[in-house]
Motif scaffolding. Structure first.
Motif, PDB file in Angstrom:
ATOM      1  N   UNK A  12       1.078  -1.302  -0.252  1.00 35.49           N
ATOM      2  CA  UNK A  12      -0.108  -0.003   0.164  1.00 35.49           C
ATOM      3  C   UNK A  12       0.934   1.318   0.021  1.00 35.49           C
ATOM      4  N   UNK A  13       0.351   2.082  -0.737  1.00 35.48           N
ATOM      5  CA  UNK A  13       0.989   3.468  -0.794  1.00 35.48           C
ATOM      6  C   UNK A  13       0.910   4.191   0.544  1.00 35.48           C
ATOM      7  N   UNK A  14       1.984   4.788   1.154  1.00 35.44           N
ATOM      8  CA  UNK A  14       1.833   5.572   2.344  1.00 35.44           C
ATOM      9  C   UNK A  14       0.861   6.771   2.140  1.00 35.44           C
ATOM     10  N   UNK A  15      -0.210   6.783   2.840  1.00 34.68           N
ATOM     11  CA  UNK A  15      -1.298   7.944   2.806  1.00 34.68           C
ATOM     12  C   UNK A  15      -0.477   9.408   2.649  1.00 34.68           C
ATOM     13  N   UNK A  16       0.351   9.648   3.581  1.00 39.55           N
ATOM     14  CA  UNK A  16       0.954  10.947   3.535  1.00 39.55           C
ATOM     15  C   UNK A  16       1.801  11.219   2.215  1.00 39.55           C
ATOM     16  N   UNK A  17       2.488  10.182   1.672  1.00 35.47           N
ATOM     17  CA  UNK A  17       3.059  10.064   0.325  1.00 35.47           C
ATOM     18  C   UNK A  17       2.022  10.360  -0.696  1.00 35.47           C
ATOM     19  N   UNK A  18       0.913   9.935  -0.618  1.00 34.98           N
ATOM     20  CA  UNK A  18      -0.198  10.162  -1.555  1.00 34.98           C
ATOM     21  C   UNK A  18      -0.540  11.528  -1.591  1.00 34.98           C
ATOM     22  N   UNK A  19      -0.794  12.150  -0.381  1.00 34.40           N
ATOM     23  CA  UNK A  19      -1.355  13.318  -0.151  1.00 34.40           C
ATOM     24  C   UNK A  19      -0.251  14.389  -0.761  1.00 34.40           C
ATOM     25  N   UNK A  20       1.010  14.227  -0.360  1.00 39.14           N
ATOM     26  CA  UNK A  20       2.198  15.129  -0.718  1.00 39.14           C
ATOM     27  C   UNK A  20       2.086  15.145  -2.293  1.00 39.14           C
ATOM     28  N   UNK A  21       1.988  14.069  -2.717  1.00 41.54           N
ATOM     29  CA  UNK A  21       2.063  14.014  -4.375  1.00 41.54           C
ATOM     30  C   UNK A  21       0.800  14.685  -4.949  1.00 41.54           C
ATOM     31  N   UNK A  22      -0.486  14.745  -4.274  1.00 45.18           N
ATOM     32  CA  UNK A  22      -1.537  15.517  -4.971  1.00 45.18           C
ATOM     33  C   UNK A  22      -1.202  16.870  -4.671  1.00 45.18           C
ATOM     34  N   UNK A  23      -0.718  17.179  -3.402  1.00 45.45           N
ATOM     35  CA  UNK A  23      -0.240  18.563  -3.409  1.00 45.45           C
ATOM     36  C   UNK A  23       0.789  19.218  -4.432  1.00 45.45           C
ATOM     37  N   UNK A  24       1.411  18.344  -4.960  1.00 51.66           N
ATOM     38  CA  UNK A  24       2.640  18.732  -5.641  1.00 51.66           C
ATOM     39  C   UNK A  24       2.034  18.499  -7.416  1.00 51.66           C
ATOM     40  N   UNK A  25       1.055  18.206  -7.498  1.00 53.95           N
ATOM     41  CA  UNK A  25       0.312  18.163  -8.866  1.00 53.95           C
ATOM     42  C   UNK A  25       0.616  16.830  -9.376  1.00 53.95           C
ATOM     43  N   UNK A  26       0.922  15.650  -8.859  1.00 50.80           N
ATOM     44  CA  UNK A  26       1.274  14.251  -8.965  1.00 50.80           C
ATOM     45  C   UNK A  26       0.429  13.333  -8.668  1.00 50.80           C
ATOM     46  N   UNK A  27      -0.037  12.389  -9.073  1.00 49.14           N
ATOM     47  CA  UNK A  27      -0.991  11.230  -8.927  1.00 49.14           C
ATOM     48  C   UNK A  27      -0.374   9.916  -9.514  1.00 49.14           C
ATOM     49  N   UNK A  28      -0.787   8.823  -8.631  1.00 44.77           N
ATOM     50  CA  UNK A  28      -0.425   7.401  -9.311  1.00 44.77           C
ATOM     51  C   UNK A  28      -1.290   6.730 -10.410  1.00 44.77           C
ATOM     52  N   UNK A  29      -0.884   6.075 -11.404  1.00 45.28           N
ATOM     53  CA  UNK A  29      -1.466   5.201 -12.091  1.00 45.28           C
ATOM     54  C   UNK A  29      -0.697   3.816 -12.422  1.00 45.28           C
ATOM     55  N   UNK A  30      -1.575   2.664 -12.887  1.00 41.87           N
ATOM     56  CA  UNK A  30      -0.845   1.645 -13.184  1.00 41.87           C
ATOM     57  C   UNK A  30      -1.261   1.302 -14.624  1.00 41.87           C
ATOM     58  N   UNK A  31      -0.366   0.271 -15.307  1.00 45.33           N
ATOM     59  CA  UNK A  31      -0.757  -0.186 -16.701  1.00 45.33           C
ATOM     60  C   UNK A  31      -1.802  -1.209 -16.753  1.00 45.33           C
ATOM     61  N   UNK A  32      -2.004  -1.882 -15.709  1.00 45.05           N
ATOM     62  CA  UNK A  32      -3.053  -2.917 -15.545  1.00 45.05           C
ATOM     63  C   UNK A  32      -3.512  -3.221 -14.342  1.00 45.05           C
ATOM     64  N   UNK A  33      -4.674  -3.861 -14.229  1.00 47.03           N
ATOM     65  CA  UNK A  33      -5.069  -4.125 -12.766  1.00 47.03           C
ATOM     66  C   UNK A  33      -4.279  -4.937 -11.814  1.00 47.03           C
ATOM     67  N   UNK A  34      -3.536  -6.006 -12.468  1.00 44.70           N
ATOM     68  CA  UNK A  34      -2.673  -6.864 -11.715  1.00 44.70           C
ATOM     69  C   UNK A  34      -1.347  -6.129 -11.670  1.00 44.70           C
ATOM     70  N   UNK A  35      -0.961  -4.992 -12.152  1.00 42.18           N
ATOM     71  CA  UNK A  35       0.420  -4.504 -12.359  1.00 42.18           C
ATOM     72  C   UNK A  35       0.726  -4.108 -10.892  1.00 42.18           C
ATOM     73  N   UNK A  36       1.976  -4.631 -10.339  1.00 40.82           N
ATOM     74  CA  UNK A  36       2.160  -4.093  -8.895  1.00 40.82           C
ATOM     75  C   UNK A  36       3.152  -2.747  -8.967  1.00 40.82           C
ATOM     76  N   UNK A  37       3.511  -2.253 -10.302  1.00 44.95           N
ATOM     77  CA  UNK A  37       4.281  -1.016 -10.316  1.00 44.95           C
ATOM     78  C   UNK A  37       3.400   0.008 -10.272  1.00 44.95           C
ATOM     79  N   UNK A  38       3.696   1.198  -9.959  1.00 45.46           N
ATOM     80  CA  UNK A  38       3.025   2.701  -9.716  1.00 45.46           C
ATOM     81  C   UNK A  38       3.681   3.469 -10.774  1.00 45.46           C
TER      82      UNK A  38
END
Length: 238
Positions: A12-38
Motif C-alpha cells: 500500500x502506498x503511504x497515505x502521507x506520500x499520496x497526499x504530498x503527491x497530490x499537493x505537488x500535482x502528481x498522482x499514481x496510475x498503473x498499466x493494468x489491474x494486476x500490475x504491482x508497479x506504480x
C-alpha cells in the motif's frame, strides 16, 4: 506531454506520500489491474471543472429535479472504486484496461478510512448504478474516476459533487486528463503551472471551509427536495 516516474515497490502506498503527491500535482496510475508497479504522473496539461461552469443540459436538470437516483456520500467507497476499476468500453481508452490496480485501490481505501478520499454514489431500486471517487485536501478535490451503469448516473454524481463542494467552501475540482465526457460537462484545460498556482491558492490557511461530507450533509438536511435545489443552483451558474 506527461512526465512519468515508475516505482517498483509493492504494498500500500503511504497515505502521507499520496497526499504530498497530490499537493505537488502528481498522482499514481498503473498499466493494468494486476500490475504491482506504480507510475507517478505529472501532466503538462490538466483538466479542471470550474465550480460555476458545470454544463447541465436540460435533460440532466430534469433528471436531477425528478430525483431518479438516491445519492449518497461515502456509503460505498470500496464498491465505487471496484466499479471504476472494472474493464468497460470507453472511447477514451481503446483497450478498456483499468489504470486502477489492486495496489492503488487498496491505497485509496486506506486514504478513505483516514478521511482524505470520498465517494458519491447513485442508487436506483437499491442497486448501485453510478458514482465517482477522489481525494480531498484543503479546498481541493481531485476526481479520480467515475462509472455509470444507467444513463446519467455518473453525471448526477458529478452534479452532487459540485454542489457539495460549493456548500463546503471548496474551490478547485481537478479532473486530471481531459476526456470527451468531461469536456461535455464543462471541463477546461490549463497548463500544469497554472494548475499548481490554483492548488496553492486553495491551500491557504483559514477556517472558511468545511469537510466535503459535511457539504453533502447540508444539501440533504436543508431541503426536502435537494435534487431540485441542485438543478436550480447549477443551471443558474452554468
Amino acid at each position: 506531454m506527461t512526465r512519468t516516474l515508475t516505482s517498483e515497490h509493492t504494498g500500500i502506498i503511504d497515505p502521507q506520500l499520496l497526499l504530498l503527491a497530490y499537493r505537488s500535482g502528481v498522482f499514481p496510475m498503473a498499466d493494468a489491474r494486476d500490475d504491482p508497479e506504480i507510475m507517478w504522473i505529472e501532466p503538462r496539461e490538466r483538466a479542471i471543472i470550474p465550480l460555476n461552469g458545470l454544463h447541465v443540459s436540460r435533460s440532466l436538470a430534469r433528471t436531477l429535479r425528478r430525483e431518479r437516483f438516491r445519492v449518497t456520500c461515502n456509503a460505498a467507497f470500496a464498491e465505487v472504486v471496484d466499479a471504476c476499476a472494472a474493464p468497460r468500453p470507453d472511447p477514451d481508452n481503446e483497450d478498456g484496461e483499468s489504470w486502477i490496480s489492486h495496489r492503488i485501490a487498496a491505497s485509496y481505501r486506506l486514504l478513505h478510512r483516514q478521511g482524505h478520499a470520498h465517494s458519491f454514489e447513485c442508487w436506483q431500486d437499491g442497486r448501485l448504478v453510478g458514482g465517482l471517487y477522489g481525494v480531498a485536501f484543503d479546498r481541493v478535490f481531485c476526481g479520480e474516476s467515475m462509472f455509470s451503469r444507467v444513463s446519467d448516473a455518473s453525471k448526477v454524481a458529478l452534479c452532487w459533487l459540485v454542489a457539495a463542494m460549493r456548500a463546503a467552501g471548496l474551490e478547485l475540482l481537478d479532473c486530471q486528463f481531459m476526456t470527451s465526457h468531461l469536456e461535455s460537462m464543462g471541463a477546461v484545460p490549463l497548463p500544469q503551472s497554472q494548475y499548481l498556482e490554483l492548488v496553492r491558492q486553495a491551500s491557504r490557511a483559514g477556517d472558511d471551509h468545511i469537510p466535503l461530507p459535511e457539504g453533502y450533509s447540508s444539501l440533504v438536511s436543508g431541503s426536502s427536495s435537494p435534487g431540485k435545489d441542485i438543478a436550480q443552483s447549477l443551471t443558474q451558474t452554468s
